[in-house]
Design a protein around this motif. Structure first.
Motif, PDB file in Angstrom:
ATOM      1  N   VAL A   1       8.162  -3.715 -15.427  1.00 41.52           N
ATOM      2  CA  VAL A   1       8.911  -4.964 -15.280  1.00 41.52           C
ATOM      3  C   VAL A   1       9.529  -5.049 -13.880  1.00 41.52           C
ATOM      4  N   LYS A   2      10.198  -3.991 -13.477  1.00 34.25           N
ATOM      5  CA  LYS A   2      10.844  -3.978 -12.152  1.00 34.25           C
ATOM      6  C   LYS A   2       9.816  -3.968 -11.026  1.00 34.25           C
ATOM      7  N   TYR A   3       8.690  -3.298 -11.256  1.00 32.39           N
ATOM      8  CA  TYR A   3       7.647  -3.247 -10.234  1.00 32.39           C
ATOM      9  C   TYR A   3       7.048  -4.632  -9.990  1.00 32.39           C
ATOM     10  N   LEU A   4       6.875  -5.399 -11.053  1.00 38.53           N
ATOM     11  CA  LEU A   4       6.347  -6.755 -10.882  1.00 38.53           C
ATOM     12  C   LEU A   4       7.372  -7.635 -10.166  1.00 38.53           C
ATOM     13  N   GLY A   5       8.664  -7.331 -10.359  1.00 40.94           N
ATOM     14  CA  GLY A   5       9.702  -8.030  -9.597  1.00 40.94           C
ATOM     15  C   GLY A   5       9.582  -7.712  -8.115  1.00 40.94           C
TER      16      GLY A   5
ATOM     17  N   LEU B   1       0.821  -1.212   0.000  1.00 43.95           N
ATOM     18  CA  LEU B   1       0.000   0.000   0.000  1.00 43.95           C
ATOM     19  C   LEU B   1       0.856   1.262   0.000  1.00 43.95           C
ATOM     20  N   TYR B   2       1.841   1.323   0.909  1.00 42.21           N
ATOM     21  CA  TYR B   2       2.623   2.544   1.094  1.00 42.21           C
ATOM     22  C   TYR B   2       3.608   2.802  -0.036  1.00 42.21           C
ATOM     23  N   THR B   3       3.904   1.806  -0.825  1.00 43.03           N
ATOM     24  CA  THR B   3       4.720   2.026  -2.022  1.00 43.03           C
ATOM     25  C   THR B   3       3.836   2.198  -3.257  1.00 43.03           C
TER      26      THR B   3
ATOM     27  N   LEU C   1       7.977   4.821 -13.216  1.00 48.05           N
ATOM     28  CA  LEU C   1       7.983   4.168 -11.911  1.00 48.05           C
ATOM     29  C   LEU C   1       9.424   4.258 -11.403  1.00 48.05           C
ATOM     30  N   PRO C   2       9.720   5.220 -10.537  1.00 51.20           N
ATOM     31  CA  PRO C   2      11.106   5.532 -10.169  1.00 51.20           C
ATOM     32  C   PRO C   2      11.838   4.390  -9.463  1.00 51.20           C
ATOM     33  N   ASN C   3      13.105   4.225  -9.838  1.00 51.13           N
ATOM     34  CA  ASN C   3      13.952   3.226  -9.186  1.00 51.13           C
ATOM     35  C   ASN C   3      14.170   3.539  -7.704  1.00 51.13           C
ATOM     36  N   LYS C   4      14.067   4.820  -7.335  1.00 53.06           N
ATOM     37  CA  LYS C   4      14.281   5.216  -5.941  1.00 53.06           C
ATOM     38  C   LYS C   4      13.234   4.618  -5.009  1.00 53.06           C
ATOM     39  N   ILE C   5      12.107   4.207  -5.568  1.00 51.72           N
ATOM     40  CA  ILE C   5      11.081   3.521  -4.780  1.00 51.72           C
ATOM     41  C   ILE C   5      11.119   2.021  -5.038  1.00 51.72           C
ATOM     42  N   ILE C   6      11.311   1.638  -6.294  1.00 57.88           N
ATOM     43  CA  ILE C   6      11.276   0.225  -6.685  1.00 57.88           C
ATOM     44  C   ILE C   6      12.382  -0.585  -6.014  1.00 57.88           C
ATOM     45  N   TYR C   7      13.633  -0.122  -6.110  1.00 54.77           N
ATOM     46  CA  TYR C   7      14.752  -0.904  -5.593  1.00 54.77           C
ATOM     47  C   TYR C   7      14.711  -1.084  -4.072  1.00 54.77           C
TER      48      TYR C   7
END
Length: 287
Positions: free
Chosen positions: A215-219, A140-142, A156-162
Motif C-alpha cells: 500500500v505504501k509502496y504504491l503511494g 530503479l534504485y529503490t 517493504l521497509p519504511n526506511k526505504i518507502i518513506y
C-alpha cells in the motif's frame, strides 16, 4: 581536437555503466542491512558468516566477486551469485535509462565550462530532459533493494518507502507535467486506493491479501508517476504477478494458492511505465 558523437557516446556509456554497477554494489548493502537494522554507512562491508571485514579488492563491483573466487578469504563462506547479478543489472539498466532520456550533449550543455563560447548557448539545460531520467533512476534504485528484501523477508521497509515518497515528491515539483499537486494526488490515489482494495479483499475473504508495505509502496510510486501512473502500474503489476504466480504454482506444485511477494511486480511495472509510459499508452489506445 573535436570528439565525434559516437566516441562521446562510448565514453559516456562506459562512465554511466561503471557508475551503475557501483550503485548496484551499494544497493546490495542496503538490501542486506536494512532488514537487519544495521547502518548502511558503518561498519565497513563484512562477511555475513564470520563477520570479518572484506578486503578492499573484494569491494570492486563484479570484479571483486571474480578475484575472491566467490568466497570469503577468511572462512570460505560462499558469496551468493546474486551480488554480481544485481551489480550488472543495475549497471545495464542505468545505461539504458541514460540513453533513453539523455545524450552526452544534453549533459555537456548543462556545464558550460566543458564547451567553447561558440558552441554553448545559455539556457540549454532543460528540466524536461532530466526530470524523467531522475524519476526512472529513483524508481530503479529503490525498486531493486525493495524487491530483494520483499522476496527474502516478505516486507517493504519504511526506511526505504518513506524517504522514497519525500524525494519522489521533491523531484515531481520540478516536473511541469505533474507538479506538487499531481504528486500529492498520486500519493493519495496510490496508497488510499490500494488500502481500500486491501480492506475489501479482507472483508470478502476473511484474510489479508495485500500487505501494508505494498500500500505504501504504491503511494511512493504515485509520488513520482501521478495517479495515471498508479493505475497502469497496478494493472501491469497484477498481470505480471498473475502470470508468474500461475507458473510458480505449477512448478512448485503448490497450486494457485501460493503466496508470492507483490513488491517486485510493482517495481517492474513502475519502471516500465516511467521509461515507456507514453508508448505503452499509445499502443493500448491505438489497438
Amino acid at each position: 581536437m573535436p570528439i565525434d558523437l559516437s566516441t562521446l557516446n562510448i565514453i559516456f556509456g562506459i562512465f554511466v555503466f561503471l557508475f551503475g554497477i557501483s550503485i548496484g554494489s551499494f544497493l546490495n548493502v542496503v538490501a542486506y542491512r536494512i532488514p537487519l537494522n544495521i547502518s548502511i554507512v558503518r561498519p565497513r562491508s563484512f562477511c555475513p558468516n564470520c563477520k570479518k571485514t572484506v578486503p578492499n579488492y573484494a569491494l570492486i563491483p563484479v570484479i571483486g566477486y571474480i578475484l575472491t573466487h566467490a568466497k570469503c578469504n577468511k572462512c570460505n563462506y560462499k558469496i551468493p551469485i546474486t551480488y554480481p547479478i544485481v551489480e550488472l543489472l543495475t549497471g545495464i539498466l542505468t545505461l539504458f535509462i541514460f540513453f533513453r532520456f539523455l545524450t552526452p550533449i544534453n549533459v555537456l550543455e548543462a556545464f558550460p565550462a566543458f564547451l567553447t563560447v561558440e558552441t554553448f548557448q545559455y539556457g540549454k539545460f532543460h528540466f524536461n530532459n532530466f526530470v524523467p531520467f531522475f524519476v526512472s533512476l529513483w524508481i530503479l534504485y529503490t525498486g531493486i533493494p525493495l524487491s530483494i528484501i520483499d522476496l527474502k523477508y516478505r516486507i517493504l521497509p519504511n526506511k526505504i518507502i518513506y524517504p522514497g515518497i519525500i524525494i519522489g515528491f521533491l523531484i515531481s515539483c520540478f516536473n511541469h507535467n505533474l507538479g506538487w499537486s499531481g504528486s500529492l494526488i498520486g500519493i493519495i490515489t496510490g496508497a488510499g486506493g490500494l488500502f481500500f482494495i486491501a480492506k475489501i479483499y479482507e472483508l470478502l475473504r476473511g484474510k489479508q491479501g495485500i500487505g501494508m508495505g505494498d500500500v505504501k509502496y504504491l503511494g511512493f510510486i504515485g509520488a513520482v508517476l501521478g495517479w495515471k501512473g498508479v493505475v497502469f502500474t497496478l494493472f501491469y503489476a497484477s498481470i505480471i504477478g498473475a502470470i508468474i504466480g500461475i507458473l510458480w504454482g505449477i512448478i512448485s506444485k503448490k497450486g494457485l494458492a501460493t503466496a508470492i511477494p507483490f513488491g517486485p511486480f510493482l517495481a517492474t511495472a513502475a519502471l516500465a511505465i516511467s521509461t515507456y509510459g507514453d508508448e505503452i499508452l499509445a499502443f493500448i489506445f491505438k489497438n
